[in-house]
Design an enzyme around this catalytic site. Structure first.
Site, PDB file in Angstrom:
ATOM      1  N   CYS A   1       9.190  48.486  -2.875  1.00 21.04           N
ATOM      2  CA  CYS A   1      10.023  47.493  -2.185  1.00 21.04           C
ATOM      3  C   CYS A   1       9.747  47.471  -0.687  1.00 21.04           C
ATOM      4  O   CYS A   1       9.459  48.493  -0.083  1.00 21.04           O
ATOM      5  CB  CYS A   1      11.495  47.791  -2.398  1.00 21.04           C
ATOM      6  SG  CYS A   1      12.011  47.647  -4.109  1.00 21.04           S
TER       7      CYS A   1
ATOM      8  N   SER B   1      -2.119  64.535  -2.469  1.00 22.89           N
ATOM      9  CA  SER B   1      -1.732  65.590  -1.521  1.00 22.89           C
ATOM     10  C   SER B   1      -1.770  66.951  -2.206  1.00 22.89           C
ATOM     11  O   SER B   1      -2.140  67.958  -1.593  1.00 22.89           O
ATOM     12  CB  SER B   1      -0.339  65.305  -0.963  1.00 22.89           C
ATOM     13  OG  SER B   1      -0.368  64.117  -0.217  1.00 22.89           O
TER      14      SER B   1
ATOM     15  N   SER C   1       2.139  65.845   2.595  1.00 19.11           N
ATOM     16  CA  SER C   1       2.426  64.465   2.197  1.00 19.11           C
ATOM     17  C   SER C   1       1.827  63.496   3.202  1.00 19.11           C
ATOM     18  O   SER C   1       1.948  63.693   4.413  1.00 19.11           O
ATOM     19  CB  SER C   1       3.947  64.263   2.141  1.00 19.11           C
ATOM     20  OG  SER C   1       4.260  62.914   1.899  1.00 19.11           O
ATOM     21  N   GLN C   2       1.198  62.474   2.692  1.00 19.83           N
ATOM     22  CA  GLN C   2       0.712  61.420   3.581  1.00 19.83           C
ATOM     23  C   GLN C   2       1.889  60.669   4.188  1.00 19.83           C
ATOM     24  O   GLN C   2       2.009  60.552   5.387  1.00 19.83           O
ATOM     25  CB  GLN C   2      -0.190  60.467   2.795  1.00 19.83           C
ATOM     26  CG  GLN C   2      -0.940  59.437   3.620  1.00 19.83           C
ATOM     27  CD  GLN C   2      -0.088  58.315   4.150  1.00 19.83           C
ATOM     28  OE1 GLN C   2      -0.097  58.040   5.358  1.00 19.83           O
ATOM     29  NE2 GLN C   2       0.690  57.670   3.311  1.00 19.83           N
ATOM     30  N   SER C   3       2.764  60.170   3.322  1.00 14.87           N
ATOM     31  CA  SER C   3       3.852  59.301   3.787  1.00 14.87           C
ATOM     32  C   SER C   3       4.987  60.077   4.424  1.00 14.87           C
ATOM     33  O   SER C   3       5.726  59.543   5.247  1.00 14.87           O
ATOM     34  CB  SER C   3       4.419  58.519   2.604  1.00 14.87           C
ATOM     35  OG  SER C   3       4.991  59.433   1.658  1.00 14.87           O
TER      36      SER C   3
ATOM     37  N   THR D   1       7.828  61.010   0.175  1.00 17.43           N
ATOM     38  CA  THR D   1       7.788  61.094  -1.292  1.00 17.43           C
ATOM     39  C   THR D   1       9.012  61.848  -1.805  1.00 17.43           C
ATOM     40  O   THR D   1       9.284  62.974  -1.386  1.00 17.43           O
ATOM     41  CB  THR D   1       6.476  61.783  -1.717  1.00 17.43           C
ATOM     42  OG1 THR D   1       5.403  60.990  -1.219  1.00 17.43           O
ATOM     43  CG2 THR D   1       6.373  61.898  -3.216  1.00 17.43           C
TER      44      THR D   1
ATOM     45  N   HIS E   1     -13.212  74.920 -23.788  1.00 18.68           N
ATOM     46  CA  HIS E   1     -11.915  75.161 -24.429  1.00 18.68           C
ATOM     47  C   HIS E   1     -11.271  73.868 -24.903  1.00 18.68           C
ATOM     48  O   HIS E   1     -10.045  73.733 -24.864  1.00 18.68           O
ATOM     49  CB  HIS E   1     -10.994  75.927 -23.467  1.00 18.68           C
ATOM     50  CG  HIS E   1     -11.579  77.230 -23.021  1.00 18.68           C
ATOM     51  ND1 HIS E   1     -11.681  78.324 -23.845  1.00 18.68           N
ATOM     52  CD2 HIS E   1     -12.166  77.588 -21.848  1.00 18.68           C
ATOM     53  CE1 HIS E   1     -12.275  79.318 -23.196  1.00 18.68           C
ATOM     54  NE2 HIS E   1     -12.586  78.890 -21.969  1.00 18.68           N
TER      55      HIS E   1
HETATM   56  C1  AGP Z   1      -3.071  58.821  -4.161  1.00 23.31           C
HETATM   57  O1  AGP Z   1      -4.103  57.899  -4.118  1.00 23.31           O
HETATM   58  C2  AGP Z   1      -1.781  58.289  -4.541  1.00 23.31           C
HETATM   59  N1  AGP Z   1      -1.387  57.165  -3.796  1.00 23.31           N
HETATM   60  C3  AGP Z   1      -0.685  59.325  -4.804  1.00 23.31           C
HETATM   61  O2  AGP Z   1      -1.154  60.276  -5.701  1.00 23.31           O
HETATM   62  C4  AGP Z   1      -0.109  60.036  -3.569  1.00 23.31           C
HETATM   63  O3  AGP Z   1      -1.032  60.926  -3.042  1.00 23.31           O
HETATM   64  C5  AGP Z   1       1.175  60.756  -3.984  1.00 23.31           C
HETATM   65  O4  AGP Z   1       2.106  59.796  -4.436  1.00 23.31           O
HETATM   66  C6  AGP Z   1       1.768  61.579  -2.885  1.00 23.31           C
HETATM   67  O5  AGP Z   1       2.086  60.767  -1.787  1.00 23.31           O
HETATM   68  P1  AGP Z   1       2.339  61.391  -0.366  1.00 23.31           P
HETATM   69  O6  AGP Z   1       1.091  62.066   0.056  1.00 23.31           O
HETATM   70  O7  AGP Z   1       2.686  60.226   0.499  1.00 23.31           O
HETATM   71  O8  AGP Z   1       3.467  62.373  -0.514  1.00 23.31           O
END
Ligand code: AGP
Length: 815
Positions: free
Chosen positions: A17, A475, A519-521, A524, A675
């Site tokens: 969203c 991540s 975490s990128q964002s 999460t 395996h």
């Molecule tokens: C990766 O290409 C995805 N968009 C997804 O796995 C992402 O890395 C995951 O949702 C974690 O997000 P974050 O790093 O923002 O916490």
């Protein structure tokens, strides 16, 4: 201006969203301009993924609406029975273009007059990712209180107690049109509003802020909310808890930076309103300052901060924007106020104020919110007949300056953000290391690492009983790639945890633990909940995040900003490689006192300095990888094998292929090949083996040999030393059908180099398979629009599970 990386206060509520609002005060804007502003805001949020969109704005008061009602295609409807005062609402499934078509076709008959200028106006807009109810116009936002649109709301997040609220409202005669959790919110607003009859002069007894305060205290869950109402024309109230929201401020008078700076110094504009509670004092201010200090305690400040102006005055001309993401406002202004959980913003009369909301109120017997009188102070009415609620405290939030450039959120010469971000990696890696990797010099012959955000915590981390890395998706793979190095350099037990599993198990955590949240964002949901859980257990919590100012950055004790820059594509690419480098730097810093590791550390520091060039070299494989992708485009499945330093590479490559190319792919630890997975191997299934030189190469070669013995169709990734040897021998290494030769670097950084061609492979596969890379949609984008519409029509009606985009949202803020 201090450099900042505001890559993504851009996580969202329900999957993808997006939320956006535009308010003009004293600045004449045509309705076309206003619609364009709202639509452009939504377009900037498109990358997050969505399946429907909507907006609400005022009709031109002088025009008598034809009061169209919903026309069954999600077209505008204008509040039947409310004459010219009811806000117009337009909703459409599909892309923003469909919403634009809807406004264009139905707006003029609903009360829109494109060229009429409005000096004061407040409009709201939304992109929805379906969670509660399929993507249909009736489920798109904005949601309304009634046919007269007394209250109109857009919402990101999830209302967990929507069912009892819906039941209660139905008992009080409200009729629901949607399947969403959100619809209870405008209806609750009307229910509460109606419980206070207007004053004799027909003014509302509650201020808009007071009313929203009452509504919000009944809501459980996560939300970023914007309320608009015909009872409070020109005003908006927004509230936030658990979903990101920022307020952006544009002062048209401050046309150039010099003027703006001078005016700011004189405290002349953009004033924050205060109420009787005394403005910036008290705990709330402390909390705000603390939050910013947390951000600053990471090694780069989030934003430049302008001191709060001393004088308070309304601006005669001003524009406000509310958005879930900085990328939606950056083309208008860089001045933003980042809202905290439980903040509420009231925009009215050309000024804004931020308040702290308190939640929870005693419910009445039938589940209805307690009579509003329960929240009143004194006899419930002021001297003017207005209702007195205990006023929420205002809180001071500094106006900060984004250092996000418009170009960063534009694709530039690239067809897709994913391609742009893959190719940006030499620069993003340099950015991640800038000022942190100190070259060898006379004072420090081996070089060293400087990470201001954790330097004060190195001793505490080293004394931990274990280090736990907790993350999701890519991540998590970043953590996996670096685990061997952290173990090697710190000699501490290192545990990896997928955040959702960590929470499901209620994993034991102790005071002596260090928990690293990657975490990128920074938003999460699972990672954030895991952080709250680890904090409550008393662990030292370290954040490694790309989004400065994000929830994880704020809530951790210390941390490292990844500094990869804005990552817009849904697939994490440059953030992934920068995460690995950030964690490698962390491991190096944690071991800086260890003489026995000095040689190893020097080797890695030297390799870090040449890493961006190695990545630039590997990007030159782009054309070759496109050819490889062409050979795989019709495949149903692919296995990716790796081990040791490249186990993570295998998992990450498979995730990328799944996520954007919508092709089944599994990353497999090569040591597990015998395996079970070996049973799948035949001459038809493509097998990608990552076999670059490191201490595990002999074992990897043995795995390749066994795969070949089964007739496996091997695509081999080797480093240039091995590639040259094979070339000299006139063969392909390990009998591979295709070989990718990548530059060699130190073992613990090889996963960075190796990830890049596999990102390119996922990208080209996606394009060649006809999917939308940045908003991966399963329907071929090559279909002519008429067939596409037909397909959508049938898919929507058949409510097939695959009818809507299946890709992950950019950030997942719902567990
Ligand atoms: C990766 O290409 C995805 N968009 C997804 O796995 C992402 O890395 C995951 O949702 C974690 O997000 P974050 O790093 O923002 O916490």
């Amino acid at each position: 201006m201090v450099p900042v990386d505001f890559a993504a206060e851009r996580a969202m509520g329900k999957g993808g969203c997006g939320i956006f609002a535009y308010v003009n005060h004293g600045v004449g804007r045509s309705q076309r301009f206003i619609v364009d502003a709202l639509v452009t805001g939504l377009r900037r949020l498109e990358y997050r993924g969505y399946d429907s969109a909507g907006l609400s704005l005022d009709r031109v008061p002088s025009l008598k609406a034809a009061s169209t009602g919903s026309n069954g295609h999600g077209a505008g409807h204008g509040g039947a029975g409310q004459g010219g005062s009811a806000p117009l609402v337009f909703r459409a499934t599909g892309k923003v273009d469909a919403l634009v078509a809807c406004v264009e076709s139905t707006g003029p008959t609903s009360g829109l007059a494109w060229e009429v200028e409005l000096d004061f106006h407040a409009g709201i807009a939304h992109t929805r990712w379906a969670t509660h109810g399929p993507p249909l116009p009736k489920n798109a936002h904005p949601h309304v209180s009634d046919s007269g649109h007394a209250f109109v709301v857009v919402h990101n997040g999830i209302i967990t107690n929507h069912a009892p609220l819906r039941e209660m409202l139905q008992r009080h005669g409200f009729v629901f049109e949607s399947d969403t959790d959100t619809e209870v919110i405008p209806k609750l607003a009307k229910y509460l509003y109606d419980s206070f009859p207007p004053t004799p002069d027909n003014s509302p007894r509650l201020s808009f802020l007071q009313l929203v305060q009452l509504v919000v205290r009944e809501l459980d869950g996560a939300y970023a909310l914007i309320f608009k109402s015909s009872h409070y024309p020109g005003e908006l109230v927004a509230a936030k808890r658990g979903s990101p929201l920022l307020l952006a401020i544009r002062d048209p008078a401050a046309a150039d930076a010099a003027t703006a700076a001078a005016a700011a110094a004189a405290g002349e504009h953009l004033q924050q309103r205060s109420n009787s509670s005394g403005g910036s004092g008290g705990a709330a201010t402390g909390a705000a300052d603390g939050v910013l200090a947390t951000a600053d305690s990471h090694d780069r400040p989030a934003m430049t901060q302008r001191p709060r102006p001393g004088k308070r005055r309304r601006a005669d001309q001003i524009e406000f924007f509310l958005a879930s993401d900085a990328s939606a406002v950056i083309e208008h202004t860089k001045k933003v106020v980042v809202l905290e959980d439980d903040d509420c913003v009231h925009l009215a009369g050309g000024s804004y104020a931020v308040y702290r909301l308190q939640r929870g109120g005693p419910p009445a017997a039938d589940g209805a919110p307690a009579p509003a009188s329960a929240f009143l102070s004194g006899d419930g009415a002021d001297a003017h007949g207005g209702v007195l609620l205990n006023p929420p405290a205002t809180v001071h939030r500094v106006i900060q300056t984004l250092e996000l450039e418009v170009e960063q959120i534009m694709r530039g010469k690239w067809d897709h953000f994913m391609a742009k971000e893959i190719h940006e990696q030499p620069d993003s890696l340099r950015q991640t290391m800038r000022g942190r990797v100190i070259s060898p010099g006379p004072a420090c012959p081996a070089g060293r690492i400087q990470l201001g955000g954790i330097s004060g915590f190195v001793g505490a981390i080293r004394r931990s009983r274990r280090i736990m890395f907790i993350a999701c998706g890519s991540s998590f793979h970043g953590c996996l790639a670096v685990r061997p190095l952290v173990e090697e350099l710190t000699e501490l037990p290192v545990q990896l945890e997928l955040a959702s599993d960590f929470l499901d198990r209620r994993c034991p955590v102790f005071r002596g633990d260090t928990c690293v949240f990657v975490s990128q964002s920074g938003e999460t949901a699972d990672t954030l909940r895991a952080l709250e859980y680890a904090k409550s257990a008393g662990a030292l919590c370290v954040g490694v995040v790309n989004a400065v100012g994000s929830a994880i950055a704020r809530a951790t004790d210390c941390g490292i900003h990844i500094n990869a820059g804005a990552e817009i594509g849904v697939a994490s690419t440059k953030a992934y490689t920068s995460q690995i480098v950030s964690l490698v730097m962390m491991a190096l810093l944690l071991s800086e006192d260890s003489a026995s590791k000095a040689t190893r550390r020097a080797e890695i520091i030297a390799a870090l300095q040449t890493l961006p060039d190695a990545v630039a070299d590997v990007l030159r494989l782009d054309a070759q990888i496109r050819v490889l992708a062409t050979s795989l485009v019709k495949e149903q499945s692919m296995l990716v094998f790796g081990r040791g330093w490249n186990y993570a590479t295998a998992l990450e490559a498979a995730l990328k292929v799944k996520e954007v190319a919508l092709m089944h792919s599994e990353g497999i630890l090569a040591g597990e090949m015998k395996h079970g997975p070996l049973a799948l191997v035949d001459a038809s299934l493509p097998l990608l083996c990552v076999a670059t030189s490191d201490g595990h190469l002999a074992k990897m070669e043995s795995v390749c040999e066994q795969l070949r013995a089964r007739g496996g169709r091997i695509i081999l990734m080797v480093d240039d030393a091995r590639g040259r040897l094979a070339q000299a021998a006139g063969s392909t290494p390990d009998g591979a059908s295709r070989v990718l030769v990548v530059p060699r670097t130190v073992d613990c950084l090889q996963s960075v180099v190796n990830a890049v061609p596999l990102q390119l492979l996922a990208y080209h596969l996606t394009v060649l398979r006809g999917h939308n890379v940045d908003r991966a949609c399963p329907r071929p984008s090559v279909l002519p629009p008429c067939l596409h519409a037909l397909l959508r029509f049938y898919l929507t009606r058949m409510t097939m599970p695959h009818a809507e985009p299946r890709n992950l949202a950019k950030s997942v803020t719902v567990e």
